[in-house]
Scaffold this active site. Structure first.
Site, PDB file in Angstrom:
ATOM      1  N   SER A  80       0.773  -1.077  -0.088  1.00  0.00           N
ATOM      2  CA  SER A  80      -0.079   0.114  -0.028  1.00  0.00           C
ATOM      3  C   SER A  80       0.835   1.338   0.047  1.00  0.00           C
ATOM      4  CB  SER A  80      -0.949   0.035   1.308  1.00  0.00           C
ATOM      5  OG  SER A  80      -1.729  -1.067   1.285  1.00  0.00           O
TER       6      SER A  80
HETATM    7  N1  SAH Z   1      -1.461  -4.409   3.791  1.00  0.00           N
HETATM    8  C1  SAH Z   1      -0.588  -4.861   2.732  1.00  0.00           C
HETATM    9  C2  SAH Z   1      -1.745  -4.639   1.302  1.00  0.00           C
HETATM   10  C3  SAH Z   1      -1.486  -5.631   0.387  1.00  0.00           C
HETATM   11  S1  SAH Z   1      -2.686  -5.737  -0.941  1.00  0.00           S
HETATM   12  C4  SAH Z   1       0.486  -4.111   2.626  1.00  0.00           C
HETATM   13  O1  SAH Z   1       0.746  -3.069   3.303  1.00  0.00           O
HETATM   14  O2  SAH Z   1       1.463  -4.681   1.950  1.00  0.00           O
HETATM   15  C5  SAH Z   1      -3.919  -6.718  -0.307  1.00  0.00           C
HETATM   16  C6  SAH Z   1      -3.721  -7.980   0.208  1.00  0.00           C
HETATM   17  O3  SAH Z   1      -4.954  -8.572   0.663  1.00  0.00           O
HETATM   18  C7  SAH Z   1      -3.354  -8.854  -0.707  1.00  0.00           C
HETATM   19  O4  SAH Z   1      -2.105  -9.621  -0.078  1.00  0.00           O
HETATM   20  C8  SAH Z   1      -4.147 -10.014  -0.778  1.00  0.00           C
HETATM   21  O5  SAH Z   1      -3.605 -11.384  -1.162  1.00  0.00           O
HETATM   22  C9  SAH Z   1      -4.984 -10.055   0.177  1.00  0.00           C
HETATM   23  N2  SAH Z   1      -6.359 -10.575  -0.113  1.00  0.00           N
HETATM   24  C10 SAH Z   1      -7.199 -10.529  -0.822  1.00  0.00           C
HETATM   25  N3  SAH Z   1      -8.280 -10.912  -0.517  1.00  0.00           N
HETATM   26  C11 SAH Z   1      -8.295 -11.442   0.818  1.00  0.00           C
HETATM   27  C12 SAH Z   1      -8.780 -12.201   1.500  1.00  0.00           C
HETATM   28  N4  SAH Z   1     -10.454 -12.564   1.396  1.00  0.00           N
HETATM   29  N5  SAH Z   1      -8.686 -12.657   2.837  1.00  0.00           N
HETATM   30  C13 SAH Z   1      -7.622 -12.071   3.375  1.00  0.00           C
HETATM   31  N6  SAH Z   1      -6.594 -11.603   2.601  1.00  0.00           N
HETATM   32  C14 SAH Z   1      -7.021 -11.162   1.256  1.00  0.00           C
END
Ligand code: SAH
Length: 214
Positions: free
Chosen positions: A64
């Site tokens: 993010s």
């Molecule tokens: N907080 C992270 C953002 C990553 S992007 C950072 O700072 O890097 C969003 C993340 O949510 C991805 O890793 C994706 O695999 C995860 N994700 C998507 N759908 C999900 C679900 N249903 N349950 C858990 N994680 C999920």
């Protein structure tokens, strides 16, 4: 994981930028100033660690944007002793920011095995200690440890997963980007059993929250 004076300087400038963009919470700004984002970037992109942008990580996901991380964390209004659930561990950067806030306990859920394994190992290497890194579906939350004082969703959800509302403590905050193409940052505060206040906070762009494959 080495820090360097170069990265420290870049981080100070990033914190200054976040203040200019309107982040005011001192605990959040301190956390943003302490977490070494370069440790969470994919190899080859480290030079961009303190640019205020999202970047690609494994499994077609993104780390993010620092402003988004600071903005969501500020909306969570965390205090000492709070127990927090993060949906979407991803790179682990947002998790590390939550852990950098004094006295906060963190559970984090990731849906994709590759990222779950990689980031859980990184936490160990960095001696970061979330209460638990969970491989599972964030739509379901983590009922075993509910209720939570705050829940953060770090992917775009078409609508609010009901289990997350149910797993909030009274007074608890759910911060979730809602929408398909673009998302409206939304905060629900649980005021009583089954009663919520809802507020909106502008438009953001997230990768989608993945639906269960079953
Ligand atoms: N907080 C992270 C953002 C990553 S992007 C950072 O700072 O890097 C969003 C993340 O949510 C991805 O890793 C994706 O695999 C995860 N994700 C998507 N759908 C999900 C679900 N249903 N349950 C858990 N994680 C999920």
């Amino acid at each position: 994981m080495i820090d360097s004076t170069k990265y420290q300087g870049q981080r100070r400038r990033l914190v200054k930028l976040l203040k200019e963009k309107g982040i005011q919470d001192k605990g959040v700004l301190d956390a943003m100033g302490r977490v070494p984002r370069h440790c969470f970037m994919d190899p080859g992109l480290e030079g961009y660690s303190y640019v205020d942008k999202a970047y690609p990580i494994a499994a077609n996901q993104t780390i993010s944007q620092p402003y988004t991380v600071a903005f969501q964390t500020q909306l969570m209004e965390l205090k000492k002793g709070d127990c927090v659930l993060e949906i979407g561990t991803g790179s682990g950067y947002q998790t590390a920011v939550l852990l950098a806030i004094e006295g906060v306990k963190v559970y984090t859920i990731e849906r994709q095995l590759e990222l779950f394994k990689k980031t859980a190992m990184l936490f160990k290497k960095m001696r970061l200690n979330p209460k638990k890194v969970i491989f599972g579906d964030g739509y379901k939350g983590f009922p075993e440890k509910a209720p939570f004082d705050a829940i953060i969703v770090t992917a775009g959800a078409p609508k609010v997963p009901i289990p997350l509302m149910e797993q909030l403590a009274i007074g608890g905050r759910l911060v979730i980007p809602l929408g398909e193409e673009k998302q409206i940052m939304t905060r629900y505060v649980k005021t009583a059993q089954k009663a919520y206040d809802r507020q909106s906070f502008g438009t953001f762009k997230f990768v989608p929250l993945l639906k269960d494959k079953n």
